[in-house]
Design a protein around this motif. Structure first.
Motif, short mmCIF file in Angstrom:
data_model
loop_
_atom_site.label_atom_id
_atom_site.label_comp_id
_atom_site.label_asym_id
_atom_site.label_seq_id
_atom_site.Cartn_x
_atom_site.Cartn_y
_atom_site.Cartn_z
N ASN A 146 -13.17 -6.23 41.04
CA ASN A 146 -12.67 -6.93 39.85
C ASN A 146 -11.61 -6.11 39.12
O ASN A 146 -10.64 -6.66 38.60
N SER A 186 -8.17 -8.01 38.65
CA SER A 186 -7.75 -8.30 37.26
C SER A 186 -6.60 -7.41 36.83
O SER A 186 -5.68 -7.87 36.13
N ASP A 246 -17.97 -14.24 37.94
CA ASP A 246 -17.09 -14.96 37.01
C ASP A 246 -15.77 -14.23 36.78
O ASP A 246 -14.71 -14.86 36.73
N VAL A 247 -15.84 -12.90 36.63
CA VAL A 247 -14.63 -12.12 36.36
C VAL A 247 -13.68 -12.20 37.55
O VAL A 247 -12.46 -12.36 37.38
#
Length: 370
Positions: free
Chosen positions: A292, A296, A323-324
């Motif tokens: 992540n 991200s 979710d991330v």
């Protein structure tokens, strides 16, 4: 059974319990009633304990049993060790934090009524409950008691727990005050101060506190360094981040997955994607947070294609996204106009019955509108 034998039996039972359940107290209470039928009643000296909400009154039978149990002991048996054993054994239930704090203050009142003063074991236990409940007023009351009895000046564990109360209650100036007035400081003292600054939006002060810790010749551990690296991420200061990275290498700090993830996040947020990827590749065992951080972070830098490449690599490794992960992937798809990948994520959300609200919902809307 004489008084001493009774004490050995009861205290032995208490010490063997990992937590004190109502059933166990009832059993001990029944035993005491049989062996000593005349209860001794003492007044409660705490004038203003935290009041439980009316709707939770039925949850207080546990403390009622404890006090009834204590009232069946003769006064010589009411010793500090017994109270500490009970207080430390009280179960901690996140859904009834106020109830737990109320129970503790009832017990404190019972202690004081019997002339037994809380010590450096009792006070931290109560302060932990105050921190868990974010009970600032009650924490201040215990702080005042600790000052009067000299515990603040003599015990670093009490000071650290008190700092924790003020930190979770968002009063950084009082965290600093307790820290500055502490004659003894250990790694926990410094870490609590640094974390308080960073979490309350003062990353620069947190980093300065870290360098103050280094000047005091205190060696940071993995937890402290993760916090300091997060401060560098918030500041976006690559030069500062490299100094902390150098400290990790120079001091032989274990580069576990948490340190690795924090370094990846720091380098990406400070604009060095190449070195972030190098650190990422060197993490021996990656978790979802590792992936992540890369996805991200790359998306945040506008490197959307690279972010999707990392996601596909994650898929090949057989790791389930969370979710991330999905928000980072959807944002990259929306910016690149990659509808096919966006549809795959949408289907994944439906297939796994993930609620498409909040960030995921917004990201799905973005992919539809892209």
């Amino acid at each position: 059974m004489n008084s001493q034998e009774l004490w050995v039996h009861v205290y032995g039972r208490l010490k063997s319990c990992k937590s004190i359940s109502t059933t166990q107290l009832k059993q001990l209470h029944s035993f005491l009633i049989k062996t000593r039928p005349l209860p001794l009643k003492y007044p409660n000296l705490i004038s203003s304990p935290p009041s439980p909400p009316h709707k939770h009154k039925h949850k207080y039978s546990h403390s009622t049993h404890i006090l009834s149990f204590l009232n069946h002991l003769e006064k010589p048996d009411l010793c500090l060790s017994l109270y500490n054993a009970i207080i430390q054994g009280l179960p901690s239930n996140p859904t009834t934090k106020t109830a737990s704090l109320f129970q503790l203050f009832e017990l404190l009142g019972h202690m004081l009524a019997n002339g037994i003063l809380p010590d450096h074991y009792t006070v931290p236990s109560v302060l932990k409950a105050c921190a868990q409940s974010r009970a600032l007023r009650e924490g201040q009351q215990i702080h005042a008691y600790a000052i009067k009895t000299g515990l603040v000046l003599s015990n670093v564990y009490v000071n650290n727990t008190l700092m924790r109360v003020y930190a979770v209650c968002g009063v950084i100036k009082w965290v600093r005050m307790v820290f500055d007035e502490s004659p003894q400081r250990d790694l926990v003292s410094w870490t609590t101060l640094i974390q308080g600054y960073v979490k309350m939006g003062f990353p620069r002060e947190g980093v300065e506190a870290f360098f103050g810790m280094c000047d005091a010749e205190m060696r940071a551990d993995e937890m402290t360094l993760v916090i300091v690296l997060s401060a560098c991420s918030k500041l976006g200061d690559l030069s500062l981040g490299k100094k902390i990275s150098g400290y990790i290498y120079d001091n032989g700090v274990c580069r576990d997955v948490f340190i690795g993830n924090a370094l990846v996040d720091m380098y990406l947020k400070c604009g060095d994607a190449d070195f972030a990827r190098k650190v990422f590749n060197e993490i021996p065992v990656k978790n979802v947070v590792s992936w992540n951080s890369m996805i991200s972070g790359l998306a945040h830098q506008g490197k959307f294609k690279e972010a999707l490449d990392v996601f596909q690599e994650m898929q090949r490794m057989g790791l389930e996204p969370d979710d991330v992960t999905l928000v980072g992937v959807l944002n990259s798809c929306a910016n690149l106009g990659v509808l096919e990948m966006g549809e795959w994520v949408h289907a994944y959300v439906d297939r796994n019955q993930i609620e498409a609200d909040g960030f995921i919902g917004n990201a799905l809307v973005d992919i539809v509108e892209a």
